[in-house]
Design a protein around this motif. Structure first.
Motif, short mmCIF file in Angstrom:
data_model
loop_
_atom_site.label_atom_id
_atom_site.label_comp_id
_atom_site.label_asym_id
_atom_site.label_seq_id
_atom_site.Cartn_x
_atom_site.Cartn_y
_atom_site.Cartn_z
N LYS A 255 -1.32 11.82 7.95
CA LYS A 255 -0.67 10.29 8.13
C LYS A 255 -1.24 9.24 7.11
O LYS A 255 -0.75 8.33 6.83
CB LYS A 255 -0.91 9.68 9.50
N GLY A 256 -2.39 9.81 6.30
CA GLY A 256 -2.87 8.89 5.27
C GLY A 256 -3.43 9.81 4.28
O GLY A 256 -3.30 11.09 4.30
N ARG A 257 -3.50 9.30 3.20
CA ARG A 257 -3.82 9.92 2.16
C ARG A 257 -5.25 9.75 1.47
O ARG A 257 -5.85 8.69 1.55
CB ARG A 257 -2.96 9.71 0.88
N ILE A 258 -5.99 10.70 0.51
CA ILE A 258 -7.08 10.43 0.03
C ILE A 258 -7.16 9.59 -1.05
O ILE A 258 -6.43 9.92 -2.05
CB ILE A 258 -7.75 11.79 -0.39
N ASN A 259 -7.63 8.61 -1.22
CA ASN A 259 -7.72 7.54 -2.18
C ASN A 259 -8.69 7.71 -3.18
O ASN A 259 -8.56 7.64 -4.48
CB ASN A 259 -7.89 6.21 -1.87
N ASP A 260 -10.23 7.87 -2.83
CA ASP A 260 -11.19 8.32 -3.59
C ASP A 260 -12.45 8.62 -2.62
O ASP A 260 -12.05 8.79 -1.44
CB ASP A 260 -11.55 6.96 -4.25
N THR A 261 -13.28 9.09 -3.27
CA THR A 261 -14.29 9.66 -2.32
C THR A 261 -15.95 9.01 -2.86
O THR A 261 -16.00 8.95 -3.99
CB THR A 261 -14.63 11.00 -2.07
N TYR B 79 -10.58 4.81 2.46
CA TYR B 79 -9.45 4.81 3.05
C TYR B 79 -9.26 3.44 4.19
O TYR B 79 -10.20 3.20 5.09
CB TYR B 79 -8.98 6.09 4.02
N ASP B 80 -8.36 2.88 3.97
CA ASP B 80 -8.08 1.67 4.96
C ASP B 80 -7.30 2.05 6.20
O ASP B 80 -6.09 1.98 6.63
CB ASP B 80 -7.14 0.50 3.99
N GLY B 81 -8.09 2.59 6.82
CA GLY B 81 -7.56 2.93 8.37
C GLY B 81 -8.63 4.12 8.90
O GLY B 81 -9.78 4.30 8.57
N ASP B 82 -8.05 4.59 10.07
CA ASP B 82 -8.95 5.58 10.53
C ASP B 82 -8.90 7.12 9.92
O ASP B 82 -8.02 7.42 9.62
CB ASP B 82 -8.60 5.96 12.03
N ALA C 238 -20.07 14.90 5.88
CA ALA C 238 -20.39 14.31 4.50
C ALA C 238 -19.10 14.20 3.78
O ALA C 238 -18.74 12.96 3.24
CB ALA C 238 -21.41 14.97 3.78
N LYS C 239 -18.64 15.06 3.63
CA LYS C 239 -17.10 15.06 2.70
C LYS C 239 -16.04 14.22 3.52
O LYS C 239 -15.41 13.10 2.90
CB LYS C 239 -16.29 16.44 2.66
N SER C 240 -16.16 14.14 4.86
CA SER C 240 -15.19 13.03 5.57
C SER C 240 -15.42 11.80 5.55
O SER C 240 -14.70 11.02 5.46
CB SER C 240 -15.14 13.76 7.06
N ILE C 241 -16.94 11.79 5.52
CA ILE C 241 -17.51 10.15 5.27
C ILE C 241 -17.27 9.83 4.00
O ILE C 241 -16.45 8.57 3.98
CB ILE C 241 -18.91 10.29 5.67
N GLY C 242 -17.04 10.60 3.18
CA GLY C 242 -17.04 10.01 1.76
C GLY C 242 -15.41 9.72 1.49
O GLY C 242 -15.28 8.66 0.80
N VAL C 243 -14.56 10.25 1.82
CA VAL C 243 -13.14 10.01 1.84
C VAL C 243 -12.85 8.94 2.60
O VAL C 243 -11.79 8.03 2.40
CB VAL C 243 -12.30 11.32 1.97
#
Length: 387
Positions: free
Chosen positions: A125-131, A114-117, A105-110
């Motif tokens: 390689k990517g950053r959490i923007n929001d959730t 995220y504009d990518g995989d 659930a947490k992974s889906i939320g972030v």
């Protein structure tokens, strides 16, 4: 003691029949819910599924179900959940289950923001923007994910973690009765996981942290005292309650304030989960006694304190190493007494992948905050676990 900031803004709703309140908690965040679970029979046989669905419907909320979460949760299901959330304009994610369901659930939320995989985030390689906000109905005390800033995900043979304060669930419904039906092995693996979360804080190089030392020791002793009670009587509510709350305290961050943490043993265990799909708590039973014996000379007196305060071992002032080693042996004996293996041979694992696992474990550099471990150190710990 180190400087620290600590905020745990998860709302805890603890006690009998508290799952019936889930709808009223969710409605504060929106109208459309993604209901994530593992699809296990216990959801129906315990009446939990109907209680949750009835509570959601009673507040005129809509839900879409995503089931099939596996132990050592996989990225493919997370990707599916992200697609659902975007397509259906989901407002809230409800995780009903244990750590694997919650981490999914947490992974889906972030991933929704995220504009990518989403796996990019786990690889750095990517950053959490929001959730999207996540709420929990906890059924397995173990990972502490119901109130932690962490999530773990698997992609093939790779198992990685993320940490971010924004992924801490907004509420956790915790009814110890929901754990009555847990199989003994799953119960004890969860208890090993809880203890391991405390170890990762307790074995520290930070001085003058006596208050949190005592909190750590109390949490470990609580698990030790109560796991035997639930093994004897799985429906012992008070013992189940003690374990459930101790599991949350072990990993919501409070035991780590003001002190450096370690996490070396966890990372070594993760590679076993990734390669062999072993239950997370069991990998820690396999590794921790051997990690302890490998690093104890770095600070013998820390291990002496552990032996004396947790296990009640009389201190040998003339030979502190004897006391330290006695505490390590008691730890190993405890894991074995609750049915958890402490040797790789117990789970039919040989030395074939030891080097590969050690390379993956240390590919970004040394691991561990108590003792810095390089690839050769990790290999030696795996080899010790073969004995």
């Amino acid at each position: 003691m180190n400087n620290f900031n600590f905020l745990c803004d998860t709302k805890f709703i603890f006690g009998k029949e508290t799952e019936k309140a889930v709808g009223s908690e969710i409605k504060q965040y929106g109208k459309k819910v993604l209901f994530v679970n593992d699809g296990g029979d216990y959801l129906k046989t315990t009446g939990l599924y109907d209680s949750v669905v009835d509570s959601i419907k009673s507040e005129n909320l809509q839900f879409i179900e995503l089931s099939g979460v596996k132990a050592n949760p996989e990225v493919e299901l997370v990707r599916k959940g992200i697609d659902i959330c975007k397509k259906e304009n989901i407002d809230f994610i409800l995780a009903v289950g244990g750590g694997s369901v919650i981490d999914t659930a947490k992974s889906i939320g972030v991933g929704v923001y995220y504009d990518g995989d989403v796996w990019d985030i786990y690889e750095g390689k990517g950053r959490i923007n929001d959730t999207l906000p996540v709420g929990v109905v906890l059924t397995i005390p173990a990972t502490g994910s119901e109130a932690s800033i962490s999530a773990i995900l698997t992609n093939g043979h790779s198992k990685k973690a993320i940490d971010d304060t924004r992924i801490r669930p907004v509420f956790a419904v915790m009814n110890p009765e929901l754990t009555y039906s847990l199989p003994p092995f799953q119960t004890t693996a969860g208890c090993v996981d809880i203890i391991s979360h405390v170890f990762e804080r307790y074995f520290t190089n930070t001085k003058h942290v006596g208050f949190t030392d005592r909190l750590c020791e109390s949490t470990i002793k609580t698990i030790i005292d109560n796991v035997y009670k639930v093994m004897k009587n799985p429906r012992n509510y008070e013992a189940r309650a003690e374990i459930m709350w101790a599991g949350t305290i072990a990993h919501n961050g409070i035991l780590g304030v003001g002190r450096d943490e370690c996490w070396g043993a966890h990372m070594i265990g993760h590679e076993l989960s990734g390669e062999y799909n072993i239950t997370h708590g069991t990998t820690l039973a396999l590794i921790l006694p051997h990690w302890m014996k490998y690093v104890y000379k770095h600070d013998v007196m820390r291990f002496v304190r552990y032996a004396v305060e947790v296990w009640g071992i009389s201190q040998n002032y003339d030979n502190p190493e004897e006391t330290a080693l006695a505490g390590i042996e008691k730890t190993k004996e405890f894991f074995e007494s609750v049915g958890q293996p402490t040797s790789l041979k117990d789970v039919n694992i040989g030395d074939e992948k030891i080097v590969t696992m050690a390379e993956k474990c240390t590919k970004n550099g040394n691991i561990g905050g108590f003792v810095s471990l390089n690839k050769e150190d990790v290999i030696n710990i795996y080899k010790s676990a073969l004995e």
